[in-house]
Design a protein around this motif. Sequence first.
Motif, PDB file in Angstrom:
ATOM      1  N   GLY A   1       5.731  17.018  -1.450  1.00 40.24           N
ATOM      2  CA  GLY A   1       7.025  16.516  -0.997  1.00 40.24           C
ATOM      3  C   GLY A   1       6.919  15.847   0.365  1.00 40.24           C
ATOM      4  O   GLY A   1       7.521  14.795   0.611  1.00 40.24           O
ATOM      5  N   GLY A   2       6.129  16.451   1.271  1.00 36.28           N
ATOM      6  CA  GLY A   2       5.902  15.851   2.584  1.00 36.28           C
ATOM      7  C   GLY A   2       5.187  14.520   2.488  1.00 36.28           C
ATOM      8  O   GLY A   2       5.499  13.574   3.211  1.00 36.28           O
ATOM      9  N   MET A   3       4.224  14.425   1.549  1.00 39.36           N
ATOM     10  CA  MET A   3       3.527  13.158   1.320  1.00 39.36           C
ATOM     11  C   MET A   3       4.502  12.085   0.838  1.00 39.36           C
ATOM     12  O   MET A   3       4.435  10.926   1.260  1.00 39.36           O
ATOM     13  CB  MET A   3       2.424  13.356   0.280  1.00 39.36           C
ATOM     14  CG  MET A   3       1.288  14.244   0.716  1.00 39.36           C
ATOM     15  SD  MET A   3       0.073  13.388   1.739  1.00 39.36           S
ATOM     16  CE  MET A   3      -0.891  12.544   0.495  1.00 39.36           C
ATOM     17  N   LEU A   4       5.413  12.480  -0.042  1.00 43.68           N
ATOM     18  CA  LEU A   4       6.397  11.539  -0.570  1.00 43.68           C
ATOM     19  C   LEU A   4       7.329  11.044   0.530  1.00 43.68           C
ATOM     20  O   LEU A   4       7.581   9.839   0.660  1.00 43.68           O
ATOM     21  CB  LEU A   4       7.206  12.215  -1.687  1.00 43.68           C
ATOM     22  CG  LEU A   4       8.298  11.381  -2.355  1.00 43.68           C
ATOM     23  CD1 LEU A   4       7.717  10.114  -2.965  1.00 43.68           C
ATOM     24  CD2 LEU A   4       9.006  12.208  -3.422  1.00 43.68           C
ATOM     25  N   ILE A   5       7.825  11.965   1.361  1.00 44.00           N
ATOM     26  CA  ILE A   5       8.679  11.581   2.484  1.00 44.00           C
ATOM     27  C   ILE A   5       7.920  10.672   3.439  1.00 44.00           C
ATOM     28  O   ILE A   5       8.441   9.666   3.934  1.00 44.00           O
ATOM     29  CB  ILE A   5       9.195  12.835   3.222  1.00 44.00           C
ATOM     30  CG1 ILE A   5      10.126  13.646   2.304  1.00 44.00           C
ATOM     31  CG2 ILE A   5       9.944  12.445   4.508  1.00 44.00           C
ATOM     32  CD1 ILE A   5      10.456  15.026   2.836  1.00 44.00           C
ATOM     33  N   GLY A   6       6.645  11.030   3.709  1.00 43.16           N
ATOM     34  CA  GLY A   6       5.817  10.205   4.588  1.00 43.16           C
ATOM     35  C   GLY A   6       5.648   8.806   4.042  1.00 43.16           C
ATOM     36  O   GLY A   6       5.711   7.819   4.793  1.00 43.16           O
ATOM     37  N   GLY A   7       5.450   8.680   2.737  1.00 43.40           N
ATOM     38  CA  GLY A   7       5.311   7.359   2.121  1.00 43.40           C
ATOM     39  C   GLY A   7       6.561   6.518   2.269  1.00 43.40           C
ATOM     40  O   GLY A   7       6.490   5.320   2.559  1.00 43.40           O
ATOM     41  N   VAL A   8       7.723   7.153   2.087  1.00 43.42           N
ATOM     42  CA  VAL A   8       9.002   6.430   2.240  1.00 43.42           C
ATOM     43  C   VAL A   8       9.173   5.953   3.681  1.00 43.42           C
ATOM     44  O   VAL A   8       9.605   4.824   3.937  1.00 43.42           O
ATOM     45  CB  VAL A   8      10.183   7.332   1.817  1.00 43.42           C
ATOM     46  CG1 VAL A   8      11.519   6.672   2.164  1.00 43.42           C
ATOM     47  CG2 VAL A   8      10.116   7.634   0.326  1.00 43.42           C
ATOM     48  N   LEU A   9       8.821   6.814   4.653  1.00 45.15           N
ATOM     49  CA  LEU A   9       8.962   6.448   6.068  1.00 45.15           C
ATOM     50  C   LEU A   9       8.000   5.312   6.437  1.00 45.15           C
ATOM     51  O   LEU A   9       8.374   4.392   7.179  1.00 45.15           O
ATOM     52  CB  LEU A   9       8.695   7.671   6.959  1.00 45.15           C
ATOM     53  CG  LEU A   9       9.761   8.767   6.921  1.00 45.15           C
ATOM     54  CD1 LEU A   9       9.312   9.985   7.720  1.00 45.15           C
ATOM     55  CD2 LEU A   9      11.094   8.248   7.462  1.00 45.15           C
ATOM     56  N   VAL A  10       6.771   5.388   5.925  1.00 45.77           N
ATOM     57  CA  VAL A  10       5.808   4.313   6.200  1.00 45.77           C
ATOM     58  C   VAL A  10       6.313   2.999   5.620  1.00 45.77           C
ATOM     59  O   VAL A  10       6.215   1.937   6.255  1.00 45.77           O
ATOM     60  CB  VAL A  10       4.417   4.670   5.629  1.00 45.77           C
ATOM     61  CG1 VAL A  10       3.476   3.466   5.697  1.00 45.77           C
ATOM     62  CG2 VAL A  10       3.806   5.831   6.409  1.00 45.77           C
ATOM     63  N   TYR A  11       6.852   3.051   4.408  1.00 44.83           N
ATOM     64  CA  TYR A  11       7.413   1.838   3.784  1.00 44.83           C
ATOM     65  C   TYR A  11       8.572   1.295   4.609  1.00 44.83           C
ATOM     66  O   TYR A  11       8.666   0.092   4.862  1.00 44.83           O
ATOM     67  CB  TYR A  11       7.882   2.156   2.366  1.00 44.83           C
ATOM     68  CG  TYR A  11       8.463   0.968   1.635  1.00 44.83           C
ATOM     69  CD1 TYR A  11       7.634   0.053   0.996  1.00 44.83           C
ATOM     70  CD2 TYR A  11       9.835   0.755   1.599  1.00 44.83           C
ATOM     71  CE1 TYR A  11       8.161  -1.051   0.337  1.00 44.83           C
ATOM     72  CE2 TYR A  11      10.374  -0.341   0.944  1.00 44.83           C
ATOM     73  CZ  TYR A  11       9.530  -1.237   0.313  1.00 44.83           C
ATOM     74  OH  TYR A  11      10.063  -2.323  -0.333  1.00 44.83           O
ATOM     75  N   ARG A  12       9.442   2.198   5.065  1.00 45.79           N
ATOM     76  CA  ARG A  12      10.633   1.779   5.827  1.00 45.79           C
ATOM     77  C   ARG A  12      10.255   1.163   7.167  1.00 45.79           C
ATOM     78  O   ARG A  12      10.873   0.186   7.615  1.00 45.79           O
ATOM     79  CB  ARG A  12      11.545   2.998   6.038  1.00 45.79           C
ATOM     80  CG  ARG A  12      12.743   2.771   6.956  1.00 45.79           C
ATOM     81  CD  ARG A  12      13.724   1.792   6.335  1.00 45.79           C
ATOM     82  NE  ARG A  12      14.883   1.596   7.193  1.00 45.79           N
ATOM     83  CZ  ARG A  12      14.924   0.782   8.231  1.00 45.79           C
ATOM     84  NH1 ARG A  12      13.850   0.062   8.555  1.00 45.79           N
ATOM     85  NH2 ARG A  12      16.014   0.663   8.958  1.00 45.79           N
TER      86      ARG A  12
ATOM     87  N   ASN B   1       0.824  -1.205   0.000  1.00 46.62           N
ATOM     88  CA  ASN B   1       0.000   0.000   0.000  1.00 46.62           C
ATOM     89  C   ASN B   1       0.857   1.254   0.000  1.00 46.62           C
ATOM     90  O   ASN B   1       0.514   2.262  -0.629  1.00 46.62           O
ATOM     91  CB  ASN B   1      -0.937  -0.002   1.213  1.00 46.62           C
ATOM     92  CG  ASN B   1      -2.055  -1.018   1.079  1.00 46.62           C
ATOM     93  OD1 ASN B   1      -2.552  -1.266  -0.016  1.00 46.62           O
ATOM     94  ND2 ASN B   1      -2.455  -1.635   2.188  1.00 46.62           N
ATOM     95  N   SER B   2       2.002   1.212   0.707  1.00 40.99           N
ATOM     96  CA  SER B   2       2.911   2.351   0.741  1.00 40.99           C
ATOM     97  C   SER B   2       3.503   2.619  -0.639  1.00 40.99           C
ATOM     98  O   SER B   2       3.603   3.768  -1.073  1.00 40.99           O
ATOM     99  CB  SER B   2       4.047   2.112   1.742  1.00 40.99           C
ATOM    100  OG  SER B   2       3.550   1.900   3.036  1.00 40.99           O
ATOM    101  N   LEU B   3       3.912   1.539  -1.322  1.00 39.44           N
ATOM    102  CA  LEU B   3       4.478   1.700  -2.666  1.00 39.44           C
ATOM    103  C   LEU B   3       3.474   2.341  -3.620  1.00 39.44           C
ATOM    104  O   LEU B   3       3.821   3.241  -4.397  1.00 39.44           O
ATOM    105  CB  LEU B   3       4.927   0.343  -3.210  1.00 39.44           C
ATOM    106  CG  LEU B   3       6.233  -0.219  -2.672  1.00 39.44           C
ATOM    107  CD1 LEU B   3       6.421  -1.670  -3.123  1.00 39.44           C
ATOM    108  CD2 LEU B   3       7.415   0.620  -3.132  1.00 39.44           C
ATOM    109  N   LEU B   4       2.232   1.878  -3.557  1.00 38.38           N
ATOM    110  CA  LEU B   4       1.202   2.448  -4.420  1.00 38.38           C
ATOM    111  C   LEU B   4       0.939   3.915  -4.060  1.00 38.38           C
ATOM    112  O   LEU B   4       0.776   4.762  -4.947  1.00 38.38           O
ATOM    113  CB  LEU B   4      -0.089   1.637  -4.297  1.00 38.38           C
ATOM    114  CG  LEU B   4      -0.040   0.233  -4.915  1.00 38.38           C
ATOM    115  CD1 LEU B   4      -1.270  -0.574  -4.502  1.00 38.38           C
ATOM    116  CD2 LEU B   4       0.057   0.299  -6.429  1.00 38.38           C
ATOM    117  N   ALA B   5       0.928   4.205  -2.756  1.00 42.69           N
ATOM    118  CA  ALA B   5       0.694   5.588  -2.318  1.00 42.69           C
ATOM    119  C   ALA B   5       1.845   6.496  -2.728  1.00 42.69           C
ATOM    120  O   ALA B   5       1.631   7.639  -3.152  1.00 42.69           O
ATOM    121  CB  ALA B   5       0.492   5.628  -0.801  1.00 42.69           C
ATOM    122  N   ILE B   6       3.086   6.005  -2.588  1.00 37.64           N
ATOM    123  CA  ILE B   6       4.252   6.783  -3.007  1.00 37.64           C
ATOM    124  C   ILE B   6       4.174   7.090  -4.499  1.00 37.64           C
ATOM    125  O   ILE B   6       4.418   8.219  -4.940  1.00 37.64           O
ATOM    126  CB  ILE B   6       5.560   6.033  -2.681  1.00 37.64           C
ATOM    127  CG1 ILE B   6       5.784   5.989  -1.164  1.00 37.64           C
ATOM    128  CG2 ILE B   6       6.764   6.706  -3.353  1.00 37.64           C
ATOM    129  CD1 ILE B   6       6.907   5.046  -0.744  1.00 37.64           C
TER     130      ILE B   6
END
Length: 408
Positions: free
Chosen positions: A265-276, A140-145
Amino acid sequence: MSSYKNETSFRFLWVGQMLANLGDVLYTVSLLTMVYKVTQSVTFMSLVPFVITMTALVSGILAPTVIDQYPLKPILFYSQLGKTVLLLVLCLFALPLEQEMIWLLYVLIAGISFLDGWASPARNALVPNLVKEEKLIKANSLLAISDQITQLIAWPIGSLFFILWGGPVLLWFTWSLFILSSLLMFFIKDQTIHKQRETTSKLAAVKEGWHLIWKTKPLRTISLMNVLETLASGVWIAAILFIYVEQALHKTEVWWGMINASFFGGMLIGGVLVYRYSQALKSRLGQTVMWSSLCLTALTLLFGMTSLAGFALFVSLLYGLPQMARDVAEVTLIQQNAREGLLAKVYSARGTLIYGAFGISSLLLGFITERYGVRITFLMATALFLASFLLAFVNRQELFDHAKPRKE
């Protein structure tokens, strides 16, 4: 990614959806600009997003009748293929665009949007069929990113391409993206056995998703939160944000673009952190939904009340972090709490709620901004986010207890 049930099929879904989303934005950019150039009318131009939203709303209501009859993969593939065919018709018969042919443009836009209303619930419901339970949050994180990257780059790229190529060439380019997306959707392999559901009527099929949302406490709580937060999120539409930059920050439209870019940009960073940190999030989905709403409440208040442009830019960057964490947690909770056969119907009902709430929000918050000023609008949005948090807090036990693996 070796832990996916079907690694290749998930990649086809992932990349195919990214190309479809990119095409959707480029197609919207070109149509908005072309309609305005031909008609010189803001009303005719605003009809494009209005037709898209309203048709998708109707499609979402009717989608359960299709979901009952066909497997998810064919729904996803044929809806994308249908969009590709309609866009080809638009390119062949509506270009170059002339004012007397504007009605055909709106008909084709409505058809494309109608098919898109089937694709979204099918995509989200298909993910658990392709991904193992322990990797669901990562998927889900990958799709959101991917969705956020597309939104971040597609609008400026679309504007640039329109200037360099013109509207007709950009539409043909979009059509090529739709072709690639359709091919990728075709190659998805879903091993889940589809059981054609017999319902007493089409009305019963439409009501099933709504019924499941209402009788399942965590789904009901999340859906009510979605309505409140979508009503609040209207403050981020381009028109209100433009007024905010002008009246509250006393800056030019350059800052309008910077704040938009900072938010994504914040959404993108958030997606990476959720994935991590997906493993840590896995056991705290309910908590993530609740506390993210509180963070959004505080950040909306700070953003709306400040007069410092640099601080507003920083807050808009921070805003994307809890927004992304909440979105991924909500999607995962829904996938875990809805029975497999009804998951797409739940998404369809949820999408209908969100489309409707966003339409109301755009009109309501636009009126408040014009009548009472943009500060009052942000206070209204803050109150709606606070109501969403309080709703989650009151029902926290259900949210926390039901954040569990879905039953196969």
